[in-house]
Design a protein around this motif. Structure first.
Motif, PDB file in Angstrom:
ATOM      1  N   ASN A 190       0.870  -1.174   0.000  1.00  0.00           N
ATOM      2  CA  ASN A 190       0.000   0.000   0.000  1.00  0.00           C
ATOM      3  C   ASN A 190       0.907   1.224   0.000  1.00  0.00           C
ATOM      4  O   ASN A 190       1.446   1.610   1.038  1.00  0.00           O
ATOM      5  N   TYR A 191       1.073   1.818  -1.172  1.00  0.00           N
ATOM      6  CA  TYR A 191       2.047   2.896  -1.340  1.00  0.00           C
ATOM      7  C   TYR A 191       1.774   4.077  -0.425  1.00  0.00           C
ATOM      8  O   TYR A 191       2.681   4.575   0.243  1.00  0.00           O
ATOM      9  N   LYS A 192       0.536   4.530  -0.355  1.00  0.00           N
ATOM     10  CA  LYS A 192       0.203   5.700   0.455  1.00  0.00           C
ATOM     11  C   LYS A 192       0.528   5.450   1.932  1.00  0.00           C
ATOM     12  O   LYS A 192       1.119   6.295   2.604  1.00  0.00           O
ATOM     13  N   ARG A 193       0.147   4.288   2.442  1.00  0.00           N
ATOM     14  CA  ARG A 193       0.402   3.936   3.850  1.00  0.00           C
ATOM     15  C   ARG A 193       1.906   3.844   4.131  1.00  0.00           C
ATOM     16  O   ARG A 193       2.394   4.363   5.131  1.00  0.00           O
ATOM     17  N   LYS A 204       4.386   5.192   2.347  1.00  0.00           N
ATOM     18  CA  LYS A 204       4.992   6.523   2.177  1.00  0.00           C
ATOM     19  C   LYS A 204       4.837   7.324   3.472  1.00  0.00           C
ATOM     20  O   LYS A 204       5.792   7.947   3.944  1.00  0.00           O
ATOM     21  N   TYR A 243       4.916   3.184  -8.422  1.00  0.00           N
ATOM     22  CA  TYR A 243       5.617   4.346  -7.881  1.00  0.00           C
ATOM     23  C   TYR A 243       7.008   3.930  -7.431  1.00  0.00           C
ATOM     24  O   TYR A 243       7.235   2.795  -7.008  1.00  0.00           O
TER      25      TYR A 243
END
Length: 135
Positions: A18-21, A23, A46
């Motif tokens: 989960n990129y957002k989490r 990051k 990403y």
């Protein structure tokens, strides 16, 4: 034995689910600074380049449906990522602000230094290793 051409470790690469989490975890929680963020449309991926104290240290990747980590740190491959901290209790309190649990503090039997393990959002083991000496 010939001299090695290796100068230093350049970076560690991590694939997240989960990129957002992830990051948020590596930037807001651990405090790494973004150098560059790239979206690669052909890969639907990403790549986030991160630095610590001005030194490039981590590449965070996202890929569609990456397979999960198979086992704990004893599996072949990367065992864990370790960061030096000056004050272990302060570092643990910082993680607690984000509801990140840690394992009990351990003592390195070779150096007598204290350390603790916790996990990133994908359960990658991360270590805080105290650099202060209490002896």
């Amino acid at each position: 034995m010939p001299k090695t051409p290796i100068q230093s470790i350049h970076h560690v690469a991590i694939i997240c689910s989960n990129y957002k989490r992830s990051k948020f975890f590596y930037t807001a929680v651990l405090g790494l600074t973004i150098i560059q963020e790239t979206y690669r449309e052909k890969r639907d991926s990403y790549k986030l380049d991160l630095e610590l104290n001005g030194q490039y240290v981590l590449e965070l990747f996202s890929f569609p449906s990456p397979p999960p980590r198979l086992t704990r740190p004893e599996a072949t491959g990367l065992r864990h990522l370790a960061f030096a901290v000056a004050d272990l209790e302060e570092a643990i309190r910082h993680l607690e602000q984000y509801d990140i649990p840690t394992e009990p503090i351990r003592i390195d039997e070779l150096t007598q230094k204290r350390f603790v393990f916790f996990e990133d959002p994908d359960h990658l083991p991360i270590e805080f290793y105290e650099t202060l000496s209490f002896g």
